[in-house]
Design a protein around this motif. Structure first.
Motif, PDB file in Angstrom:
ATOM      1  N   THR A 104      12.044  55.610  10.983  1.00  0.00           N
ATOM      2  CA  THR A 104      11.464  56.039  12.258  1.00  0.00           C
ATOM      3  C   THR A 104      12.566  56.481  13.210  1.00  0.00           C
ATOM      4  O   THR A 104      12.422  57.463  13.950  1.00  0.00           O
ATOM      5  N   VAL A 105      13.662  55.755  13.197  1.00  0.00           N
ATOM      6  CA  VAL A 105      14.824  56.035  14.057  1.00  0.00           C
ATOM      7  C   VAL A 105      16.008  56.420  13.173  1.00  0.00           C
ATOM      8  O   VAL A 105      16.285  55.746  12.175  1.00  0.00           O
ATOM      9  N   ASP A 106      16.689  57.496  13.523  1.00  0.00           N
ATOM     10  CA  ASP A 106      17.854  57.938  12.745  1.00  0.00           C
ATOM     11  C   ASP A 106      19.143  57.259  13.195  1.00  0.00           C
ATOM     12  O   ASP A 106      20.019  56.983  12.370  1.00  0.00           O
ATOM     13  N   LEU A 107      19.256  57.019  14.482  1.00  0.00           N
ATOM     14  CA  LEU A 107      20.481  56.448  15.044  1.00  0.00           C
ATOM     15  C   LEU A 107      20.112  55.584  16.236  1.00  0.00           C
ATOM     16  O   LEU A 107      19.399  56.040  17.144  1.00  0.00           O
ATOM     17  N   GLU A 108      20.571  54.331  16.229  1.00  0.00           N
ATOM     18  CA  GLU A 108      20.309  53.429  17.353  1.00  0.00           C
ATOM     19  C   GLU A 108      21.636  53.026  17.974  1.00  0.00           C
ATOM     20  O   GLU A 108      22.482  52.423  17.319  1.00  0.00           O
ATOM     21  N   CYS A 109      21.831  53.402  19.221  1.00  0.00           N
ATOM     22  CA  CYS A 109      23.007  52.988  19.980  1.00  0.00           C
ATOM     23  C   CYS A 109      22.518  52.309  21.250  1.00  0.00           C
ATOM     24  O   CYS A 109      21.921  52.961  22.113  1.00  0.00           O
ATOM     25  N   GLY A 110      22.749  51.020  21.340  1.00  0.00           N
ATOM     26  CA  GLY A 110      22.287  50.274  22.508  1.00  0.00           C
ATOM     27  C   GLY A 110      23.260  49.156  22.802  1.00  0.00           C
ATOM     28  O   GLY A 110      24.402  49.382  23.209  1.00  0.00           O
ATOM     29  N   SER A 111      22.805  47.942  22.566  1.00  0.00           N
ATOM     30  CA  SER A 111      23.662  46.759  22.737  1.00  0.00           C
ATOM     31  C   SER A 111      23.458  45.851  21.532  1.00  0.00           C
ATOM     32  O   SER A 111      23.148  44.675  21.663  1.00  0.00           O
ATOM     33  N   THR A 112      23.627  46.437  20.348  1.00  0.00           N
ATOM     34  CA  THR A 112      23.363  45.731  19.097  1.00  0.00           C
ATOM     35  C   THR A 112      24.656  45.205  18.493  1.00  0.00           C
ATOM     36  O   THR A 112      25.576  45.976  18.199  1.00  0.00           O
ATOM     37  N   THR A 113      24.721  43.895  18.309  1.00  0.00           N
ATOM     38  CA  THR A 113      25.904  43.264  17.745  1.00  0.00           C
ATOM     39  C   THR A 113      26.003  43.515  16.240  1.00  0.00           C
ATOM     40  O   THR A 113      25.038  43.338  15.503  1.00  0.00           O
ATOM     41  N   ASN A 114      27.187  43.906  15.820  1.00  0.00           N
ATOM     42  CA  ASN A 114      27.494  44.073  14.400  1.00  0.00           C
ATOM     43  C   ASN A 114      27.871  42.700  13.839  1.00  0.00           C
ATOM     44  O   ASN A 114      28.886  42.119  14.229  1.00  0.00           O
ATOM     45  N   ASN A 115      27.046  42.173  12.955  1.00  0.00           N
ATOM     46  CA  ASN A 115      27.396  40.906  12.297  1.00  0.00           C
ATOM     47  C   ASN A 115      27.048  40.980  10.812  1.00  0.00           C
ATOM     48  O   ASN A 115      26.401  41.925  10.354  1.00  0.00           O
ATOM     49  N   ALA A 116      27.512  39.999  10.063  1.00  0.00           N
ATOM     50  CA  ALA A 116      27.371  40.025   8.609  1.00  0.00           C
ATOM     51  C   ALA A 116      25.908  40.032   8.178  1.00  0.00           C
ATOM     52  O   ALA A 116      25.527  40.730   7.228  1.00  0.00           O
ATOM     53  N   GLU A 117      25.073  39.267   8.863  1.00  0.00           N
ATOM     54  CA  GLU A 117      23.657  39.193   8.503  1.00  0.00           C
ATOM     55  C   GLU A 117      22.990  40.553   8.654  1.00  0.00           C
ATOM     56  O   GLU A 117      22.281  41.015   7.752  1.00  0.00           O
ATOM     57  N   ARG A 118      23.221  41.210   9.783  1.00  0.00           N
ATOM     58  CA  ARG A 118      22.627  42.522  10.003  1.00  0.00           C
ATOM     59  C   ARG A 118      23.234  43.579   9.077  1.00  0.00           C
ATOM     60  O   ARG A 118      22.572  44.547   8.694  1.00  0.00           O
ATOM     61  N   GLY A 119      24.518  43.360   8.715  1.00  0.00           N
ATOM     62  CA  GLY A 119      25.188  44.297   7.829  1.00  0.00           C
ATOM     63  C   GLY A 119      24.592  44.354   6.436  1.00  0.00           C
ATOM     64  O   GLY A 119      24.885  45.278   5.664  1.00  0.00           O
ATOM     65  N   GLN A 120      23.742  43.396   6.080  1.00  0.00           N
ATOM     66  CA  GLN A 120      23.032  43.441   4.806  1.00  0.00           C
ATOM     67  C   GLN A 120      21.794  44.323   4.888  1.00  0.00           C
ATOM     68  O   GLN A 120      21.231  44.713   3.859  1.00  0.00           O
ATOM     69  N   GLN A 121      21.381  44.655   6.117  1.00  0.00           N
ATOM     70  CA  GLN A 121      20.149  45.420   6.315  1.00  0.00           C
ATOM     71  C   GLN A 121      20.389  46.867   6.759  1.00  0.00           C
ATOM     72  O   GLN A 121      19.616  47.765   6.445  1.00  0.00           O
ATOM     73  N   VAL A 122      21.454  47.064   7.526  1.00  0.00           N
ATOM     74  CA  VAL A 122      21.800  48.391   8.050  1.00  0.00           C
ATOM     75  C   VAL A 122      23.315  48.550   7.999  1.00  0.00           C
ATOM     76  O   VAL A 122      24.037  47.586   7.753  1.00  0.00           O
ATOM     77  N   ASP A 123      23.790  49.759   8.243  1.00  0.00           N
ATOM     78  CA  ASP A 123      25.222  49.985   8.399  1.00  0.00           C
ATOM     79  C   ASP A 123      25.534  50.214   9.867  1.00  0.00           C
ATOM     80  O   ASP A 123      24.683  50.725  10.626  1.00  0.00           O
ATOM     81  N   PHE A 124      26.744  49.852  10.258  1.00  0.00           N
ATOM     82  CA  PHE A 124      27.180  50.014  11.639  1.00  0.00           C
ATOM     83  C   PHE A 124      28.295  51.044  11.739  1.00  0.00           C
ATOM     84  O   PHE A 124      29.137  51.166  10.846  1.00  0.00           O
ATOM     85  N   SER A 125      28.297  51.753  12.858  1.00  0.00           N
ATOM     86  CA  SER A 125      29.388  52.662  13.177  1.00  0.00           C
ATOM     87  C   SER A 125      30.627  51.865  13.556  1.00  0.00           C
ATOM     88  O   SER A 125      30.594  50.629  13.615  1.00  0.00           O
ATOM     89  N   VAL A 126      31.709  52.568  13.828  1.00  0.00           N
ATOM     90  CA  VAL A 126      32.850  51.905  14.456  1.00  0.00           C
ATOM     91  C   VAL A 126      32.360  51.286  15.761  1.00  0.00           C
ATOM     92  O   VAL A 126      31.395  51.759  16.373  1.00  0.00           O
ATOM     93  N   GLY A 127      33.021  50.225  16.173  1.00  0.00           N
ATOM     94  CA  GLY A 127      32.582  49.493  17.356  1.00  0.00           C
ATOM     95  C   GLY A 127      32.631  50.335  18.617  1.00  0.00           C
ATOM     96  O   GLY A 127      33.510  51.195  18.787  1.00  0.00           O
TER      97      GLY A 127
END
Length: 304
Positions: A104-127
């Motif tokens: 539904t969303v191609d790119l989400e930039c907000g206030s989302t913390t990059n952590n190991a748990e979320r990293g199993q579900q999505v990929d994160f950009s550079v901080g």
């Protein structure tokens, strides 16, 4: 000078092959964007000053959103799509990951913390930012640190790392807190402001944003020992390396050019809508280090 027909034919053939190869190379989100003529950006409605809605237009603004638009500019050039349509989709702390996962969303930039748990579900950009998780409380109250919160009502935002940390602390240290999980940061601060909670736990910069919105900002203060240091990143679908590279390159180019300094100053050291209040939140040494050496890794675990 005449070009021999055979050479001309070969040149045209090579050009067509090159164009075809470029088209074939598009996969995942890049192909979706090219085929549809549009990109859908996920945004928040109350994460001041990162991603929020300030007026009746319903369009997001903020620090993170400005970085999203840098990515859009890069896509326009790379895909040769000067008229790329930008669509917006509101997300919350609880819906942001599923909406990226399901396309539904191609790119989400907000206030989302990059952590190991979320990293199993999505990929994160550079901080794009680094924060500490702390407390917001009344300046004249007795609740200055986490040890002061035993048996008290404490609010945080549902679906955040602060919620997880606060509940874990409550269980591990048997503090007897009543942990209230609000739907968003605005509702959490409203509970604090109306006395339904004595403190609000969240990322320090988001607390500064809520404080700036208060009826009397000087009545409040960000306090407490940081329970973690966290890096925000933009989310993309898992395994979509080609699209992630465009996102990373656009953000990194913004850092290298120095444009990030103007963007930061605009949102953290100048009056911001809707109340034209200044967060007075200078760039930290940790963020300066992140900008100098971009990484897509989570912050080291520094939870106390």
């Amino acid at each position: 000078m005449r070009i021999a027909p055979t050479l001309l034919s070969l040149s045209l053939f090579a050009a067509l092959c090159s164009t075809g190869a470029q088209a074939e190379e598009l996969t995942g989100t890049l192909k979706k964007i090219k085929d549809s003529g549009s990109i859908t950006l996920g945004h928040r409605d109350s994460s001041i000053p990162f991603s929020y809605i300030a007026d009746a237009s319903g369009k997001p603004i903020g620090y993170s959103h400005d970085l999203q638009l840098k990515v859009v500019d890069a896509l326009k050039k790379q895909l040769d799509m000067p008229n790329l349509e930008v669509k917006y989709n509101l997300v919350t702390s609880q819906t942001r990951i599923p909406l990226v996962q399901n396309g539904t969303v191609d790119l989400e930039c907000g206030s989302t913390t990059n952590n190991a748990e979320r990293g199993q579900q999505v990929d994160f950009s550079v901080g794009i930012f680094e924060v500490g998780t702390r407390l917001l409380s009344k300046k004249d109250s007795a609740y200055k640190d986490f040890a002061d919160l035993k048996g008290k009502n404490v609010v945080t935002t549902a679906g955040t790392t602060s919620e997880r940390l606060l509940k874990a602390m409550n269980a591990d240290k048997q503090m007897g807190m009543n942990v209230i999980s609000a739907k968003d940061h605005g509702e959490a601060f409203q509970m604090l402001e109306t006395g339904r909670a004595v403190a609000f736990m969240m990322d320090d910069v988001l607390l500064a944003g809520e404080m700036a919105k208060a009826k009397k900002p000087t009545d409040w203060e960000v306090t407490g020992t940081p329970q973690s240091y966290e890096i925000y990143g933009c989310m993309v679908r898992k395994g979509d390396e080609a699209f992630k590279k465009v996102v990373d390159d656009a953000i990194t180019a913004t850092y290298k050019s120095g444009d990030i300094n103007g963007i930061y100053n605009k949102w953290f050291e100048q009056p911001v809508p809707p109340k034209n209040l200044n967060l007075q939140f200078p760039m930290s040494d940790k963020l300066k280090a992140l900008i100098a050496n971009p990484t897509d890794k989570p912050a080291p675990d520094k939870q106390s």
